[in-house]
Design a protein around this motif. Structure first.
Motif, PDB file in Angstrom:
ATOM      1  N   TYR A   1       0.817  -1.207   0.000  1.00 29.17           N
ATOM      2  CA  TYR A   1       0.000   0.000   0.000  1.00 29.17           C
ATOM      3  C   TYR A   1       0.857   1.266   0.000  1.00 29.17           C
ATOM      4  CZ  TYR A   1      -3.901  -3.065   1.294  1.00 29.17           C
ATOM      5  OH  TYR A   1      -4.852  -4.056   1.312  1.00 29.17           O
ATOM      6  N   MET A   2       2.142   1.142   0.355  1.00 29.26           N
ATOM      7  CA  MET A   2       3.012   2.311   0.438  1.00 29.26           C
ATOM      8  C   MET A   2       3.393   2.829  -0.940  1.00 29.26           C
ATOM      9  SD  MET A   2       5.650   1.982   3.612  1.00 29.26           S
ATOM     10  CE  MET A   2       5.968   0.239   3.635  1.00 29.26           C
ATOM     11  N   SER A   3       3.454   4.144  -1.065  1.00 28.64           N
ATOM     12  CA  SER A   3       3.865   4.768  -2.320  1.00 28.64           C
ATOM     13  C   SER A   3       5.368   4.591  -2.516  1.00 28.64           C
ATOM     14  CB  SER A   3       3.504   6.258  -2.305  1.00 28.64           C
ATOM     15  OG  SER A   3       4.215   6.920  -1.274  1.00 28.64           O
ATOM     16  N   PRO A   4       5.857   4.659  -3.751  1.00 30.19           N
ATOM     17  CA  PRO A   4       7.288   4.456  -4.013  1.00 30.19           C
ATOM     18  C   PRO A   4       8.173   5.458  -3.282  1.00 30.19           C
ATOM     19  CG  PRO A   4       6.035   4.353  -6.057  1.00 30.19           C
ATOM     20  CD  PRO A   4       5.082   4.793  -5.002  1.00 30.19           C
ATOM     21  N   GLU A   5       7.790   6.742  -3.298  1.00 32.41           N
ATOM     22  CA  GLU A   5       8.654   7.756  -2.678  1.00 32.41           C
ATOM     23  C   GLU A   5       8.734   7.582  -1.161  1.00 32.41           C
ATOM     24  OE1 GLU A   5       4.516   9.547  -2.791  1.00 32.41           O
ATOM     25  OE2 GLU A   5       5.779   8.355  -4.123  1.00 32.41           O
ATOM     26  N   TYR A   6       7.687   6.996  -0.562  1.00 33.00           N
ATOM     27  CA  TYR A   6       7.698   6.774   0.878  1.00 33.00           C
ATOM     28  C   TYR A   6       8.486   5.517   1.236  1.00 33.00           C
ATOM     29  CZ  TYR A   6       5.950   6.150   5.648  1.00 33.00           C
ATOM     30  OH  TYR A   6       5.861   5.988   6.999  1.00 33.00           O
ATOM     31  N   ALA A   7       8.230   4.436   0.503  1.00 30.73           N
ATOM     32  CA  ALA A   7       8.907   3.173   0.789  1.00 30.73           C
ATOM     33  C   ALA A   7      10.406   3.271   0.557  1.00 30.73           C
ATOM     34  CB  ALA A   7       8.313   2.060  -0.075  1.00 30.73           C
ATOM     35  N   VAL A   8      10.827   4.031  -0.461  1.00 30.53           N
ATOM     36  CA  VAL A   8      12.243   4.086  -0.839  1.00 30.53           C
ATOM     37  C   VAL A   8      12.975   5.211  -0.121  1.00 30.53           C
ATOM     38  CG1 VAL A   8      13.848   4.408  -2.747  1.00 30.53           C
ATOM     39  CG2 VAL A   8      11.775   3.045  -3.079  1.00 30.53           C
ATOM     40  N   ASP A   9      12.364   6.421  -0.101  1.00 27.34           N
ATOM     41  CA  ASP A   9      13.070   7.595   0.416  1.00 27.34           C
ATOM     42  C   ASP A   9      12.493   8.156   1.712  1.00 27.34           C
ATOM     43  OD1 ASP A   9      14.888   7.712  -1.795  1.00 27.34           O
ATOM     44  OD2 ASP A   9      13.240   8.509  -3.008  1.00 27.34           O
ATOM     45  N   GLY A  10      11.403   7.586   2.192  1.00 28.05           N
ATOM     46  CA  GLY A  10      10.814   8.088   3.424  1.00 28.05           C
ATOM     47  C   GLY A  10      10.075   9.396   3.265  1.00 28.05           C
ATOM     48  N   ILE A  11       9.763   9.808   2.023  1.00 23.87           N
ATOM     49  CA  ILE A  11       9.060  11.065   1.771  1.00 23.87           C
ATOM     50  C   ILE A  11       7.555  10.787   1.709  1.00 23.87           C
ATOM     51  CG2 ILE A  11       8.713  12.951   0.132  1.00 23.87           C
ATOM     52  CD1 ILE A  11      11.596  12.515  -0.789  1.00 23.87           C
ATOM     53  N   PHE A  12       6.794  11.500   2.528  1.00 27.23           N
ATOM     54  CA  PHE A  12       5.352  11.288   2.509  1.00 27.23           C
ATOM     55  C   PHE A  12       4.619  12.617   2.402  1.00 27.23           C
ATOM     56  CE2 PHE A  12       6.520  11.693   6.942  1.00 27.23           C
ATOM     57  CZ  PHE A  12       5.545  12.521   7.471  1.00 27.23           C
ATOM     58  N   SER A  13       3.412  12.548   1.842  1.00 26.40           N
ATOM     59  CA  SER A  13       2.562  13.718   1.638  1.00 26.40           C
ATOM     60  C   SER A  13       1.142  13.214   1.464  1.00 26.40           C
ATOM     61  CB  SER A  13       3.010  14.494   0.385  1.00 26.40           C
ATOM     62  OG  SER A  13       2.791  13.708  -0.772  1.00 26.40           O
ATOM     63  N   VAL A  14       0.215  14.128   1.161  1.00 27.94           N
ATOM     64  CA  VAL A  14      -1.158  13.678   0.892  1.00 27.94           C
ATOM     65  C   VAL A  14      -1.180  12.720  -0.294  1.00 27.94           C
ATOM     66  CG1 VAL A  14      -2.333  15.671   1.877  1.00 27.94           C
ATOM     67  CG2 VAL A  14      -1.570  15.764  -0.492  1.00 27.94           C
ATOM     68  N   LYS A  15      -0.221  12.871  -1.209  1.00 25.88           N
ATOM     69  CA  LYS A  15      -0.188  11.997  -2.384  1.00 25.88           C
ATOM     70  C   LYS A  15       0.224  10.562  -2.011  1.00 25.88           C
ATOM     71  CE  LYS A  15      -1.451  15.182  -5.236  1.00 25.88           C
ATOM     72  NZ  LYS A  15      -0.688  15.574  -6.392  1.00 25.88           N
ATOM     73  N   SER A  16       0.822  10.378  -0.824  1.00 19.21           N
ATOM     74  CA  SER A  16       1.107   9.026  -0.345  1.00 19.21           C
ATOM     75  C   SER A  16      -0.201   8.305  -0.037  1.00 19.21           C
ATOM     76  CB  SER A  16       1.985   9.073   0.914  1.00 19.21           C
ATOM     77  OG  SER A  16       3.119   9.863   0.731  1.00 19.21           O
ATOM     78  N   ASP A  17      -1.123   9.018   0.620  1.00 17.78           N
ATOM     79  CA  ASP A  17      -2.441   8.439   0.891  1.00 17.78           C
ATOM     80  C   ASP A  17      -3.213   8.196  -0.396  1.00 17.78           C
ATOM     81  OD1 ASP A  17      -2.055   8.364   3.583  1.00 17.78           O
ATOM     82  OD2 ASP A  17      -3.382  10.036   4.068  1.00 17.78           O
ATOM     83  N   VAL A  18      -3.052   9.082  -1.375  1.00 22.47           N
ATOM     84  CA  VAL A  18      -3.736   8.909  -2.666  1.00 22.47           C
ATOM     85  C   VAL A  18      -3.273   7.608  -3.322  1.00 22.47           C
ATOM     86  CG1 VAL A  18      -3.998   9.841  -5.004  1.00 22.47           C
ATOM     87  CG2 VAL A  18      -4.106  11.379  -3.040  1.00 22.47           C
ATOM     88  N   PHE A  19      -1.967   7.322  -3.244  1.00 21.06           N
ATOM     89  CA  PHE A  19      -1.451   6.069  -3.801  1.00 21.06           C
ATOM     90  C   PHE A  19      -2.096   4.881  -3.093  1.00 21.06           C
ATOM     91  CE2 PHE A  19       1.409   2.493  -4.159  1.00 21.06           C
ATOM     92  CZ  PHE A  19       1.888   2.572  -5.465  1.00 21.06           C
ATOM     93  N   SER A  20      -2.125   4.905  -1.761  1.00 22.69           N
ATOM     94  CA  SER A  20      -2.732   3.805  -0.999  1.00 22.69           C
ATOM     95  C   SER A  20      -4.201   3.645  -1.371  1.00 22.69           C
ATOM     96  CB  SER A  20      -2.603   4.076   0.498  1.00 22.69           C
ATOM     97  OG  SER A  20      -1.253   4.235   0.878  1.00 22.69           O
ATOM     98  N   PHE A  21      -4.898   4.770  -1.559  1.00 19.59           N
ATOM     99  CA  PHE A  21      -6.306   4.711  -1.955  1.00 19.59           C
ATOM    100  C   PHE A  21      -6.450   4.020  -3.305  1.00 19.59           C
ATOM    101  CE2 PHE A  21      -9.777   6.660  -4.418  1.00 19.59           C
ATOM    102  CZ  PHE A  21     -10.864   6.284  -3.637  1.00 19.59           C
ATOM    103  N   GLY A  22      -5.564   4.344  -4.265  1.00 21.10           N
ATOM    104  CA  GLY A  22      -5.635   3.701  -5.574  1.00 21.10           C
ATOM    105  C   GLY A  22      -5.460   2.196  -5.472  1.00 21.10           C
ATOM    106  N   VAL A  23      -4.507   1.756  -4.652  1.00 18.55           N
ATOM    107  CA  VAL A  23      -4.311   0.316  -4.430  1.00 18.55           C
ATOM    108  C   VAL A  23      -5.585  -0.293  -3.857  1.00 18.55           C
ATOM    109  CG1 VAL A  23      -3.015  -1.421  -3.143  1.00 18.55           C
ATOM    110  CG2 VAL A  23      -1.828   0.574  -4.077  1.00 18.55           C
ATOM    111  N   LEU A  24      -6.153   0.383  -2.872  1.00 16.18           N
ATOM    112  CA  LEU A  24      -7.357  -0.113  -2.204  1.00 16.18           C
ATOM    113  C   LEU A  24      -8.529  -0.232  -3.177  1.00 16.18           C
ATOM    114  CD1 LEU A  24      -8.317  -0.990   0.551  1.00 16.18           C
ATOM    115  CD2 LEU A  24      -8.707   1.394   1.140  1.00 16.18           C
TER     116      LEU A  24
END
Length: 823
Positions: free
Chosen positions: A674-697
């Motif tokens: 569920y984690m976005s690439p930029e968060y899983a790899v570089d630890g960078i998170f934003s509202v777009k991290s949740d948007v990625f998880s929502f897309g997976v869901l």
């Protein structure tokens, strides 16, 4: 371009000839004089090049209209139409300004089908399109550039542009209001209007015909009392109320930003849109926002709270007018006082806080009175039911009184105080204390000192308790200060004995599951209310930090798609959170189970997708804090008895300030898959991290398959890669769970898949905001084409086997699991 009067006469006589004259950009002008005409395919461009005036055909219509649109936006966006109710059917049209100073629009027979209502006569008039989008008529030689004889800004259509005034001129009775189009093909005034109601204290009302639909509340000196309008980086706003006029206006803070407000004809909401060159129009906000925004949804003296179930309740000391209707979910009849008013003297007032102020059409106001003077006047008037401060700014006051029943109230985070008249018997100690003030000053001082002592005692007791749990020193990693955290912790406290009794001493048969926080138990309170108890385990992989997060971020969040926190229990080493119990438990139990998934037909699945999107929108945009969930997954979506989804588990959440867009962490937490690439790899998170998880869901809900551990005989892609390949090949429907494929809902299914793929794009900048997602899911407009999703790499057989072995579902214990893994 100049055309003589003789040419104009010739045009009117030769009506069968279609005249098409295209002005080159060099010839384009921002004005029309008495010797100039404007025909179809000709345009007037504003001096700064922002807007264009010309003739157009809306949508698929063949009718011709004179309008203004953005010059620099490729997708024609019309902001004003002259002849809304008088469409032209022939290309032989002319716009001309006459010598008295009147703009006239002629059809092919020379008949005037639209005209400006200029009353002042001038010798040398010109019509000019300003760079604000305002079409004006003025004297050519007038040195005052704002001395207009007529302007289109006084006659808005469905669009509210920067610099416009929305409201009334109290001298001339000019009413500047918005009215929706009838449809995308017909700009004639539709059913919806948004206008100032000046009966009583002025307020805006959104209506569908004569029916009130929404009211943002009266202006309180800072904002509208029931709206989410706050200072922001996009626009400044102001409200003007004088003897001459009352209006609301706004200006953009950055001239390069393009933003407008539109009254949408299809759903009847006010929307703010901003333009992004590579993404088109992006929905910034809309009103009404939720069910509690619906006008008078809880009737007289009823108060709406979107976080409650049911959402309507009576004000304290009031009871439902018709209990049977109330119990069945019909709240329209509202509430009545438990003890009626007699108006024989002795009445007083009860203070209610955090409310959107009621409808002011039957109100009286005074801008100079103090609050105490307001109270006395209301007390002496039998028709006065309540009063409040007119202006809540520091040092200001004013009086606002309601001379009738109170209607359209809701609880809001930034709501106001209102004082409601009550019978003396309902005031209790308040009334006695007021009598004591009148009788004896000494007694007042004594009572005050006693109250102060008790307050200090209980405050110190609570302070020590919170210090023992460590909650008050939450740390500086969050954007809110310690002070605001303390304010957020006003939660009901449950006694340990109560929770032990409710859960049958945490018996095994009451255990619902266990996650990173600890075990979760079902409980039943003495009054019969069912609860879910999350008990912090001593061996928890999460712990005190996550416990603090859960309390701080969800304590005051109120939305129908967020799980409701009822309170906490902190006693000794025990730390527990008490939630509403949701009988259908978690989403993953349904969608990943071969039998239970058959209970989720497509309408239910889409209802769940839509609910999750609205819950996330609230977290990202509409809540007091901008909250990033960081652990959105199927097991953290709980379902109530009606299968309404509620986002849960805020142990990993983070909040952003108004100016923050992203952050970096050295501790990557969450759930892989569920984690976005930029968060899983570089630890960078934003509202777009949740948007990625929502897309997976969304893809998991549509397909009934897990992203991580997904298998297919033809490739080793995860679910995202599988959906992407099928979409590229025009076979996206094959992603849908075979149990729900139904031709009736094909377009909705395909739309959901495309929205999901937009959400999981590799680059955060390419992913839409949740406001855009909600809009895309809710209408049938064209969608942008998605780019390659994140983590789109084919796994080797070894990698695939390792992945599937780790993610095979095991039991219902997954309902609250949060996987923590180091980078």
């Amino acid at each position: 371009m100049r055309i003589s009067t003789d040419s104009f006469s010739m045009f009117l006589s030769l009506t069968s000839v279609i005249v098409i004259l295209i002005i080159s950009e060099a010839e384009a002008t921002d004005r029309i004089t008495t010797t100039q005409f404007l025909r179809e395919n000709e345009t007037i461009v504003s001096s700064g090049g922002s807007f264009e005036l010309g003739f157009f055909r809306p949508g698929s219509s063949q009718n011709l209209y004179l309008g203004i649109w953005y010059k620099k936006i490729t997708a024609r966006t019309v902001v004003w139409v002259a002849n809304r109710e008088a469409p032209l059917t022939n290309q032989s049209v002319i716009l001309k300004i006459s010598s008295p100073g009147i703009l006239n629009l002629y059809n092919e027979t020379g008949f005037i089908i639209w005209s400006s209502n200029t009353s002042t006569r001038v010798e040398d008039p010109i019509a000019q399109l300003l760079d604000s989008g305002n079409l004006v008529v003025r004297e050519a030689n007038d040195d005052n550039p704002e001395n207009f004889l007529w302007q289109s800004f006084d006659y808005p259509g469905n669009t509210f542009l920067p610099g416009m005034k929305l409201g009334k001129n109290l001298i001339t009775d000019l009413d500047r209001y918005l009215s929706s189009w009838k449809s995308n093909d017909d700009p004639a005034p539709g059913d919806y209007t948004y206008r100032m109601d000046t009966r009583g204290y002025p307020q805006f009302v959104l209506r569908n015909g004569a029916i009130e639909k929404f009211r943002p509340g009266p202006w309180n000196g800072l904002t509208f009392s029931g709206s989410s309008l706050k200072p922001n980086m996009i626009f400044n706003y102001s409200f003007v109320f004088s003897k001459e006029e009352v209006y609301y206006t706004y200006e953009l803070t950055n001239s390069s930003v393009i933003s407008r407000r539109v009254l949408n004809q299809s759903v009847g909401v006010m929307q703010r849109w901003t333009w992004a060159d590579h993404r088109g129009w992006i929905l910034y906000s809309e009103i009404p926002m939720d069910n509690c925004d619906i006008y008078a949804s809880c009737g007289e003296y009823g108060s709406c709270n979107i976080g409650n179930t049911p959402q309507c309740g009576c004000l304290d000391k009031f009871v439902p007018r018709h209990q049977n209707n109330w119990d069945s979910g019909d709240w329209s009849s509202g509430c009545i006082r438990r003890v009626p008013l007699a108006c024989r003297g002795g009445e007083g007032f009860m203070k209610y806080s955090g409310l959107k102020l009621p409808d002011t059409r039957n109100s009286w106001f005074n801008t100079s009175m103090t609050l105490e003077e307001c109270r006395k006047m209301c007390l002496g008037n039998c028709s006065c039911m309540a009063y409040a401060r007119l202006d809540i700014r520091k040092g200001a006051s004013g009086c606002l009184m309601w001379l009738g029943s109170l209607v359209d109230i809701r609880e809001t985070e930034d709501g106001q105080d209102i004082y409601v008249k009550m019978a003396s018997s309902e005031l209790g100690s308040q009334g006695k204390r007021r009598e004591a003030i009148i009788v004896s000053l000494t007694l007042v001082i004594g009572v005050s000192l006693l109250c102060l002592s008790l307050t200090l005692y209980f405050w110190k007791k609570k302070h020590r308790q919170l210090e023992r749990t460590g909650i008050m020193s939450h740390g500086s990693s969050h954007t809110e200060t310690s002070k605001s955290h303390k304010e957020d912790l006003q939660l009901p406290s449950f006694d340990l004995a109560t929770i032990v009794d409710a859960t049958d001493n945490f018996s095994l048969h009451n255990k619902l599951g266990e996650g990173g926080f600890g075990p979760v138990y079902k409980g039943v309170l003495e009054g019969g209310q069912e609860i879910a108890v999350k008990r912090l385990s001593s061996s928890s992989r999460q712990g005190l930090d996550e416990f603090k997060n859960e309390v701080i971020y969800i304590a005051k969040l109120q939305h129908r798609n967020l799980v409701k926190l009822l309170g906490c229990c902190i006693q000794g080493e025990e730390k527990m959170l008490i939630y509403e119990y949701l009988s259908n438990k978690s989403l993953d139990l349904f969608i990943f189970d071969e039998t239970l998934s058959k209970l989720l037909d497509w309408p239910k699945r889409f209802h769940i997708i839509d609910g999750i999107s609205r819950g996330l929108l609230y977290l990202h945009q509409d809540s007091r804090l901008r909250i990033i969930h960081r652990d959105l997954k199927a097991s953290n979506i709980l379902l109530d008895i009606d299968m309404t989804p509620k986002i849960s588990d805020f142990g990993m959440a983070r909040s952003f300030g108004a100016n923050e867009t992203e952050a970096n962490t050295n501790r990557v937490v969450g759930t892989y898959g569920y984690m976005s690439p930029e968060y899983a790899v570089d630890g960078i998170f934003s509202v777009k991290s949740d948007v990625f998880s929502f897309g997976v869901l969304v893809l998991e809900i549509v397909s009934g398959k897990r992203n991580r551990g997904f298998s297919h005989s033809n490739h080793f892609h995860n679910l995202l890669g599988h959906a992407w390949k099928l979409y590229q090949e025009g076979r996206a429907l094959e992603v849908v769970d075979a149990a729900v494929v139904n031709s009736i809902y094909v377009s909705e299914m395909l739309r959901s898949i495309q929205v999901a793929l937009l959400c999981v794009q590799q680059s955060p900048e390419d992913r839409p905001s949740m406001s855009s997602v909600v809009l895309m899911l809710g209408n049938d407009g064209a969608l942008p084409q998605p780019k390659e999703p994140g983590f789109f790499t084919e796994r080797t057989v070894v990698e695939f086997e390792y992945s599937t072995s780790r993610d095979t579902p095991s039991s219902v214990n997954e309902i609250t699991i949060t996987v923590l893994e180091a980078r």
